[in-house]
Structures are given as C-alpha cells and as structure tokens.
Design an enzyme around this catalytic site. Structure first.
Site, PDB file in Angstrom:
ATOM      1  N   ARG A  41       1.029  -1.223   0.086  1.00 37.59           N
ATOM      2  CA  ARG A  41      -0.020   0.039  -0.126  1.00 37.59           C
ATOM      3  C   ARG A  41       0.777   1.327  -0.075  1.00 37.59           C
ATOM      4  O   ARG A  41       0.587   2.273  -0.519  1.00 37.59           O
ATOM      5  CB  ARG A  41      -0.941  -0.035   1.230  1.00 37.59           C
ATOM      6  CG  ARG A  41      -1.829   1.111   1.429  1.00 37.59           C
ATOM      7  CD  ARG A  41      -2.403   1.099   2.640  1.00 37.59           C
ATOM      8  NE  ARG A  41      -3.691   0.271   2.527  1.00 37.59           N
ATOM      9  CZ  ARG A  41      -3.826  -0.604   3.253  1.00 37.59           C
ATOM     10  NH1 ARG A  41      -3.018  -1.304   3.862  1.00 37.59           N
ATOM     11  NH2 ARG A  41      -4.655  -1.488   3.132  1.00 37.59           N
ATOM     12  N   TYR A  42       2.068   1.257   0.672  1.00 39.33           N
ATOM     13  CA  TYR A  42       2.988   2.422   0.847  1.00 39.33           C
ATOM     14  C   TYR A  42       4.149   1.878   0.250  1.00 39.33           C
ATOM     15  O   TYR A  42       4.498   0.955   0.188  1.00 39.33           O
ATOM     16  CB  TYR A  42       3.364   2.751   2.246  1.00 39.33           C
ATOM     17  CG  TYR A  42       2.167   2.615   3.302  1.00 39.33           C
ATOM     18  CD1 TYR A  42       1.253   3.928   3.358  1.00 39.33           C
ATOM     19  CD2 TYR A  42       1.579   1.728   3.998  1.00 39.33           C
ATOM     20  CE1 TYR A  42       0.074   3.917   3.986  1.00 39.33           C
ATOM     21  CE2 TYR A  42       0.492   1.788   4.835  1.00 39.33           C
ATOM     22  CZ  TYR A  42      -0.102   2.821   4.968  1.00 39.33           C
ATOM     23  OH  TYR A  42      -1.319   2.946   5.750  1.00 39.33           O
ATOM     24  N   ARG A  51       7.344   0.079   1.807  1.00 36.89           N
ATOM     25  CA  ARG A  51       7.191  -1.082   2.572  1.00 36.89           C
ATOM     26  C   ARG A  51       5.992  -2.090   2.091  1.00 36.89           C
ATOM     27  O   ARG A  51       5.184  -1.506   1.668  1.00 36.89           O
ATOM     28  CB  ARG A  51       7.070  -0.585   4.011  1.00 36.89           C
ATOM     29  CG  ARG A  51       5.798   0.316   4.383  1.00 36.89           C
ATOM     30  CD  ARG A  51       6.079   1.073   5.425  1.00 36.89           C
ATOM     31  NE  ARG A  51       5.011   1.975   5.948  1.00 36.89           N
ATOM     32  CZ  ARG A  51       4.732   3.009   5.502  1.00 36.89           C
ATOM     33  NH1 ARG A  51       5.735   3.600   4.468  1.00 36.89           N
ATOM     34  NH2 ARG A  51       3.768   3.955   5.814  1.00 36.89           N
ATOM     35  N   CYS A  78      -2.431 -18.023  14.669  1.00 33.80           N
ATOM     36  CA  CYS A  78      -1.876 -17.357  15.635  1.00 33.80           C
ATOM     37  C   CYS A  78      -1.776 -18.092  17.071  1.00 33.80           C
ATOM     38  O   CYS A  78      -2.604 -18.936  17.150  1.00 33.80           O
ATOM     39  CB  CYS A  78      -2.881 -15.819  15.983  1.00 33.80           C
ATOM     40  SG  CYS A  78      -3.018 -14.992  14.542  1.00 33.80           S
ATOM     41  N   CYS A 138      -7.651 -13.060  18.862  1.00 30.49           N
ATOM     42  CA  CYS A 138      -8.072 -11.702  19.593  1.00 30.49           C
ATOM     43  C   CYS A 138      -9.574 -11.779  19.120  1.00 30.49           C
ATOM     44  O   CYS A 138      -9.981 -11.668  17.841  1.00 30.49           O
ATOM     45  CB  CYS A 138      -7.399 -10.731  19.359  1.00 30.49           C
ATOM     46  SG  CYS A 138      -5.345 -11.047  19.678  1.00 30.49           S
ATOM     47  N   CYS A 180     -10.041  -8.881  16.360  1.00 30.37           N
ATOM     48  CA  CYS A 180      -8.991  -8.923  15.088  1.00 30.37           C
ATOM     49  C   CYS A 180      -9.481  -8.382  14.039  1.00 30.37           C
ATOM     50  O   CYS A 180     -10.475  -8.660  13.425  1.00 30.37           O
ATOM     51  CB  CYS A 180      -8.603 -10.274  15.090  1.00 30.37           C
ATOM     52  SG  CYS A 180      -7.293 -10.381  13.637  1.00 30.37           S
ATOM     53  N   ARG A 193      -8.360  -9.089  11.127  1.00 33.27           N
ATOM     54  CA  ARG A 193      -8.211 -10.015  10.075  1.00 33.27           C
ATOM     55  C   ARG A 193      -8.931 -11.231  10.546  1.00 33.27           C
ATOM     56  O   ARG A 193      -8.683 -12.312   9.994  1.00 33.27           O
ATOM     57  CB  ARG A 193      -6.743 -10.222   9.750  1.00 33.27           C
ATOM     58  CG  ARG A 193      -5.844  -9.113   9.229  1.00 33.27           C
ATOM     59  CD  ARG A 193      -4.748  -9.392   8.451  1.00 33.27           C
ATOM     60  NE  ARG A 193      -3.841  -8.422   8.061  1.00 33.27           N
ATOM     61  CZ  ARG A 193      -2.913  -8.011   8.287  1.00 33.27           C
ATOM     62  NH1 ARG A 193      -2.118  -8.513   9.518  1.00 33.27           N
ATOM     63  NH2 ARG A 193      -2.173  -6.987   7.907  1.00 33.27           N
ATOM     64  N   ASP A 204     -10.567  -1.201  14.415  1.00 40.49           N
ATOM     65  CA  ASP A 204     -10.934  -1.337  12.852  1.00 40.49           C
ATOM     66  C   ASP A 204     -12.330  -1.988  12.936  1.00 40.49           C
ATOM     67  O   ASP A 204     -12.935  -2.422  13.856  1.00 40.49           O
ATOM     68  CB  ASP A 204     -10.184  -2.184  12.036  1.00 40.49           C
ATOM     69  CG  ASP A 204      -8.592  -1.663  11.920  1.00 40.49           C
ATOM     70  OD1 ASP A 204      -8.817  -0.500  11.585  1.00 40.49           O
ATOM     71  OD2 ASP A 204      -7.778  -2.045  12.307  1.00 40.49           O
ATOM     72  N   ASP A 238      -6.780   3.456  10.659  1.00 44.09           N
ATOM     73  CA  ASP A 238      -6.768   2.918   9.468  1.00 44.09           C
ATOM     74  C   ASP A 238      -7.967   3.198   8.695  1.00 44.09           C
ATOM     75  O   ASP A 238      -9.123   2.495   9.285  1.00 44.09           O
ATOM     76  CB  ASP A 238      -6.575   1.381   9.298  1.00 44.09           C
ATOM     77  CG  ASP A 238      -5.122   0.845   8.811  1.00 44.09           C
ATOM     78  OD1 ASP A 238      -4.934   1.357   7.830  1.00 44.09           O
ATOM     79  OD2 ASP A 238      -4.534   0.475   9.600  1.00 44.09           O
ATOM     80  N   LYS A 240      -3.143   4.618   6.852  1.00 46.55           N
ATOM     81  CA  LYS A 240      -3.075   4.827   8.057  1.00 46.55           C
ATOM     82  C   LYS A 240      -2.845   6.266   8.464  1.00 46.55           C
ATOM     83  O   LYS A 240      -1.949   6.710   7.752  1.00 46.55           O
ATOM     84  CB  LYS A 240      -2.190   3.952   8.594  1.00 46.55           C
ATOM     85  CG  LYS A 240      -2.331   3.436  10.127  1.00 46.55           C
ATOM     86  CD  LYS A 240      -1.111   2.743  10.557  1.00 46.55           C
ATOM     87  CE  LYS A 240      -1.366   1.283  10.344  1.00 46.55           C
ATOM     88  NZ  LYS A 240      -0.712   0.726   9.363  1.00 46.55           N
TER      89      LYS A 240
HETATM   90  S1  SF4 Z   1      -4.792  -9.411  16.511  1.00 46.09           S
HETATM   91 FE1  SF4 Z   1      -5.436 -10.971  14.767  1.00 46.09          FE
HETATM   92  S2  SF4 Z   1      -3.375 -11.609  13.651  1.00 46.09           S
HETATM   93 FE2  SF4 Z   1      -3.057 -10.414  15.463  1.00 46.09          FE
HETATM   94  S3  SF4 Z   1      -2.657 -12.122  17.221  1.00 46.09           S
HETATM   95 FE3  SF4 Z   1      -4.953 -11.465  17.413  1.00 46.09          FE
HETATM   96  S4  SF4 Z   1      -5.868 -12.900  15.983  1.00 46.09           S
HETATM   97 FE4  SF4 Z   1      -3.664 -13.081  15.498  1.00 46.09          FE
END
Ligand code: SF4
Length: 353
Positions: free
Chosen positions: A90-91, A94, A103, A107, A110, A112, A273, A310, A317
């Site tokens: 995107r940038y 990087r 993971c 979370c 999350c 994603r 997000d 974001d 961002k």
């Molecule tokens: S925020 Fe999402 S990508 Fe990061 S550790 Fe937690 S579940 Fe995994």
C-alpha cells in the site's frame, strides 16, 4: 495451571472460563471465528471478574455474531493492495508479507478475523512464497518488509530463519519488522533458537509487540522482551484501544509505562477497525483523543504512542490527534497561530519574521 492452549468451548469450560449455561451460544461463535487462549493468558484471567480485561480480549462473546452495517470482512482494504498472494503493498517503501494465517491466540477484535485461524486463508507455501519473494526483489523501492499474518512467531525457528535470511539477502531490503503477540501470550516460545532466527544478516530486525493491557506484561513476558532486546533487536509496541480493556487513563498509563520499562518503545495505539462483530469492543474517536490528551498531560514523552486510524477500505493509516493547534490553524492575516497547552489554555505563536 493451564498446560495447553485452549481451542474449543469445551476446553474453555473445563478450565473454568465459560459457565455451562453459555456454552451453546458460544459454540455458535466458535463455529464462525477461531478460538485459542494460551496457558499464559488463561492463567491470567480472573475467573471471579465478569469484566476481566484479559477475558474480554480472548473469550468469545455472542455479540460477535451481530455485525453492523459499517463493519466489513476486509476492514482496512488489504485485498485491493495485494499484487500477489501474501503481499500487501500500500505504501511505496514497505510491504506486508503474510507467511502464516494462524496465531497463538485469537483476539476477539482482530481486524483480520475473517482470514486468520484454522479455517482461514492458510499459510504461504511453495510457489506462492517464491512469488512473494520475487515481487519484493523486483521492487527496489521496498526498504522494509513487515512480517505479519497471523503471527509469524508461530513458525518453527528454522522456517522463520529461512524467511528472514531470504529477505536479508535482497539488497534494497534494509529492515525486517516482525509483528507479534508471542512475547506476551506465549513467552516460552522466545528461545535462543528463535532469537537466532530473528537476526537478519547485515540488516536490521525490529520486533513490534502487540499487547493491550499491562497485566499481559507478566514477569515471563518481561523476561522474553529482555531476551529479544538483549539480542540486539529493538522493540516497538502496538496496542488497540478497546472498550472495557484499556479505555481508561490509569490502564493506558500503566500499559505504556510497562512497555517502556521493558525497553519496548510505544509506537501505535490503533483505533479499533470495523471488523465484523466487534462493535462491543470499539470506543469513539473522541474518547480516544481525550485519553491521548490525558496521557500527554501526565506521562513521560517516552510513553507516548501515536493514535492511529486505518481509514476503512484501504485509504491508509493516519494519526488522528488530538491536535494542539487551534482548529482554525491561523489567527488573523498575519500568520499568527494559536496553540493549546496541556492545561487547555490557548497561546499565540508568532509568525516567522
Ligand atoms: S490481532 Fe489478529 S492477527 Fe494479531 S494475534 Fe490477534 S488474532 Fe492474530
């Protein structure tokens, strides 16, 4: 003491983290979004506190099945900037390189969440990984590669070493940055072998630690951070501002101070997000700015992260303040500006002569 990562509602129930009466509702959440709570985090949860901030981050909630209209599967618009699988560019200087989509913990907020987990997009293997490296080699403007995912530190050390060495061998790549939750949620994974794998020969590795509550920085987590920094690898922090977890000044102050005490420089505090089913964990931008004002007013400059948003759908961002310049920016026609001091009072700043 918990010995294994808890990955099902039945296991959470056996560990005393989910009452029997809630199991059926939570099974529906677990069928939709991955669940994992490491022993380090399971042991940190206060079973007697219904609002425990560690539990809020990792234990599923029925509210996760209530997606609201502005929420979307790809909240920060990564997919539109993915020229080859596993890369987000995107940038200009990087790229993100997503080697894994698993993971150590999942979370509940999350961004994603639709992509990670055992039912997620899967790891980058064989030809796809080769294509991602080829893309990086072919774009000399790429100065930094950010390994993310998923959490790259779930990879076996040998695979991580191979990835870091491949990137380090690309002349124009100068920085390899690794985004991870491992030093806090699974500190035992930070072994001598892993540390050796993190070093990018002739280049610089940074490790960005994601943690959201000061209790996550246990003695074991602090020791893991010390091992990383003592190995010559600088560390940064990333946190997400979360309702009921860290959206009060005492917690945020303790978190940022804990990072600095661990030699982890506070870097970003992300506004949460618009991931599906995460509304109950988001707060408002105004509340976030007020917290940042309080933090600036009370706590050492070392402890100040940038408060970042974001922009949904891939616009990138940006820091979202608060700004200490008066809203109008200038006063009168003479270029004089107004600046708000920490105590809230406005002061003139003269134009350049
Ligand atoms: S925020 Fe999402 S990508 Fe990061 S550790 Fe937690 S579940 Fe995994």
């Amino acid at each position: 003491m918990t010995t294994d990562t808890l990955r099902s509602i039945a296991q959470l129930q056996s560990a005393g983290l989910v009452p029997a009466g809630r199991a059926a509702a939570l099974e529906r959440v677990a069928a939709r979004y991955a669940v994992a709570v490491t022993p380090a985090m399971a042991d940190l949860i206060d079973r007697d506190d219904p609002n425990d901030p560690i539990a809020r981050q990792f234990l599923p909630e029925p509210a996760e099945l209530e997606a609201h209209p502005p929420e979307r599967a790809d909240p920060i618009g990564d997919d539109a900037f993915s020229p080859v699988e596993g890369i987000v560019h995107r940038y200009a200087d990087r790229v993100l390189l997503k080697l894994v989509h698993t993971c150590p913990v999942y979370c509940r907020f999350c961004f994603r969440r639709e992509m990670v987990g055992p039912r997620g997009r899967g790891g980058l293997t064989g030809e796809k990984r080769a294509a991602a490296y080829r893309y990086i080699r072919q774009h000399p403007q790429i100065w930094e590669v950010i390994l993310t995912g998923g959490d790259p530190l779930v990879l076996p050390a040998a695979r991580l070493r191979a990835a870091v060495c491949t990137l380090a061998a690309i002349g124009h790549v100068r920085i390899v940055r690794i985004h991870t939750r491992v030093p806090a949620v699974a500190p035992e994974r930070v072994t001598a072998e892993l540390l050796a794998a993190l070093r990018a020969p002739g280049k610089t590795t940074y490790v960005a630690l994601h943690a959201n509550h000061p209790r996550e920085l246990t003695a074991a987590a602090r020791a893991a951070c010390a091992r990383i920094v003592d190995a010559g690898i600088p560390m940064l922090s990333q946190s997400v501002l979360l309702r009921g977890v860290n959206d009060d000044i005492e917690t945020l102050t303790a978190l940022m101070r804990a990072f600095v005490e661990c030699r982890v420089k506070p870097y970003y505090l992300h506004h949460a997000d618009l991931a599906p089913g995460t509304g109950h964990l988001r707060t408002t931008i105004e509340a976030g700015q007020q917290l940042m004002r309080q933090l600036r007013g009370q706590v050492s400059g070392l402890c100040q992260p940038a408060y970042m948003l974001d922009i949904p759908d891939g616009a990138g961002k940006v820091p979202i303040g608060p700004s200490y310049l008066s809203p109008a920016g200038t006063v009168g026609d003479d270029g004089r500006r107004e600046v708000r001091a920490i105590d809230g009072r406005l002061h003139d700043y003269p134009p350049r002569r």
